[in-house]
Scaffold this motif. Sequence first.
Motif, mmCIF file in Angstrom:
data_model
loop_
_atom_site.group_PDB
_atom_site.id
_atom_site.type_symbol
_atom_site.label_atom_id
_atom_site.label_comp_id
_atom_site.label_asym_id
_atom_site.label_seq_id
_atom_site.Cartn_x
_atom_site.Cartn_y
_atom_site.Cartn_z
ATOM 1 N N GLY A 131 7.262 2.596 -0.234
ATOM 2 C CA GLY A 131 8.018 1.349 -0.247
ATOM 3 C C GLY A 131 8.144 0.730 1.128
ATOM 4 O O GLY A 131 8.117 1.419 2.142
ATOM 5 N N GLY A 132 8.238 -0.596 1.164
ATOM 6 C CA GLY A 132 8.506 -1.312 2.393
ATOM 7 C C GLY A 132 7.308 -1.688 3.236
ATOM 8 O O GLY A 132 7.476 -2.279 4.296
ATOM 9 N N GLN A 133 6.110 -1.386 2.799
ATOM 10 C CA GLN A 133 4.926 -1.709 3.598
ATOM 11 C C GLN A 133 4.259 -3.015 3.176
ATOM 12 O O GLN A 133 3.465 -3.569 3.922
ATOM 13 N N ILE A 134 4.575 -3.492 1.991
ATOM 14 C CA ILE A 134 3.940 -4.684 1.448
ATOM 15 C C ILE A 134 4.850 -5.890 1.671
ATOM 16 O O ILE A 134 6.058 -5.808 1.478
ATOM 17 N N THR A 135 4.263 -7.009 2.097
ATOM 18 C CA THR A 135 4.987 -8.269 2.261
ATOM 19 C C THR A 135 4.279 -9.335 1.423
ATOM 20 O O THR A 135 3.149 -9.117 0.964
ATOM 21 N N PRO A 136 4.900 -10.491 1.240
ATOM 22 C CA PRO A 136 4.229 -11.553 0.483
ATOM 23 C C PRO A 136 2.875 -11.955 1.081
ATOM 24 O O PRO A 136 1.985 -12.393 0.355
ATOM 25 N N ASP A 137 2.713 -11.796 2.402
ATOM 26 C CA ASP A 137 1.474 -12.203 3.064
ATOM 27 C C ASP A 137 0.421 -11.107 3.147
ATOM 28 O O ASP A 137 -0.671 -11.334 3.679
ATOM 29 N N PHE A 159 4.989 -3.638 -7.774
ATOM 30 C CA PHE A 159 3.595 -3.524 -7.346
ATOM 31 C C PHE A 159 3.388 -2.205 -6.611
ATOM 32 O O PHE A 159 2.441 -1.469 -6.884
ATOM 33 N N GLU A 160 4.288 -1.897 -5.667
ATOM 34 C CA GLU A 160 4.188 -0.649 -4.911
ATOM 35 C C GLU A 160 4.275 0.563 -5.831
ATOM 36 O O GLU A 160 3.520 1.527 -5.685
ATOM 37 N N GLU A 161 5.178 0.503 -6.802
ATOM 38 C CA GLU A 161 5.315 1.603 -7.755
ATOM 39 C C GLU A 161 4.055 1.761 -8.600
ATOM 40 O O GLU A 161 3.599 2.878 -8.839
ATOM 41 N N ALA A 162 3.496 0.641 -9.045
ATOM 42 C CA ALA A 162 2.300 0.695 -9.890
ATOM 43 C C ALA A 162 1.128 1.344 -9.163
ATOM 44 O O ALA A 162 0.326 2.058 -9.774
ATOM 45 N N MET A 188 10.784 -12.241 -5.675
ATOM 46 C CA MET A 188 9.573 -11.733 -5.037
ATOM 47 C C MET A 188 9.729 -10.249 -4.691
ATOM 48 O O MET A 188 8.799 -9.485 -4.892
ATOM 49 N N GLN A 189 10.899 -9.871 -4.163
ATOM 50 C CA GLN A 189 11.075 -8.486 -3.732
ATOM 51 C C GLN A 189 10.962 -7.515 -4.903
ATOM 52 O O GLN A 189 10.392 -6.439 -4.767
ATOM 53 N N GLU A 190 11.483 -7.900 -6.062
ATOM 54 C CA GLU A 190 11.365 -7.043 -7.246
ATOM 55 C C GLU A 190 9.900 -6.879 -7.650
ATOM 56 O O GLU A 190 9.479 -5.802 -8.047
#
Length: 73
Positions: A16-22, A8-11, A1-3
């Motif tokens: 980085g680090g602001q997006i979580t699974p939820d 997703f963040e790069e796209a 999931m983290q990858e």
Amino acid sequence: MQEFIQAFEEALELPGGQITPDTLLSSITRYDSMGRLSVMAMADTKLGVVLDADAMERCRTISDLHALVQKPA
């Protein structure tokens, strides 16, 4: 999931680090029509998965989108 989150963040050119699974996709300003195309391109080139735009529309969270990538329609 983290990858997946990192890709997703790069796209979407997000910090980085602001997006979580939820994280709700609707809360991500850059996840607009152009952002969706960027995510589709990332999934194709980095993951070898062709995403269906209609299936992406049904996704509400990052976790939903990740599940779609794991089980392409």
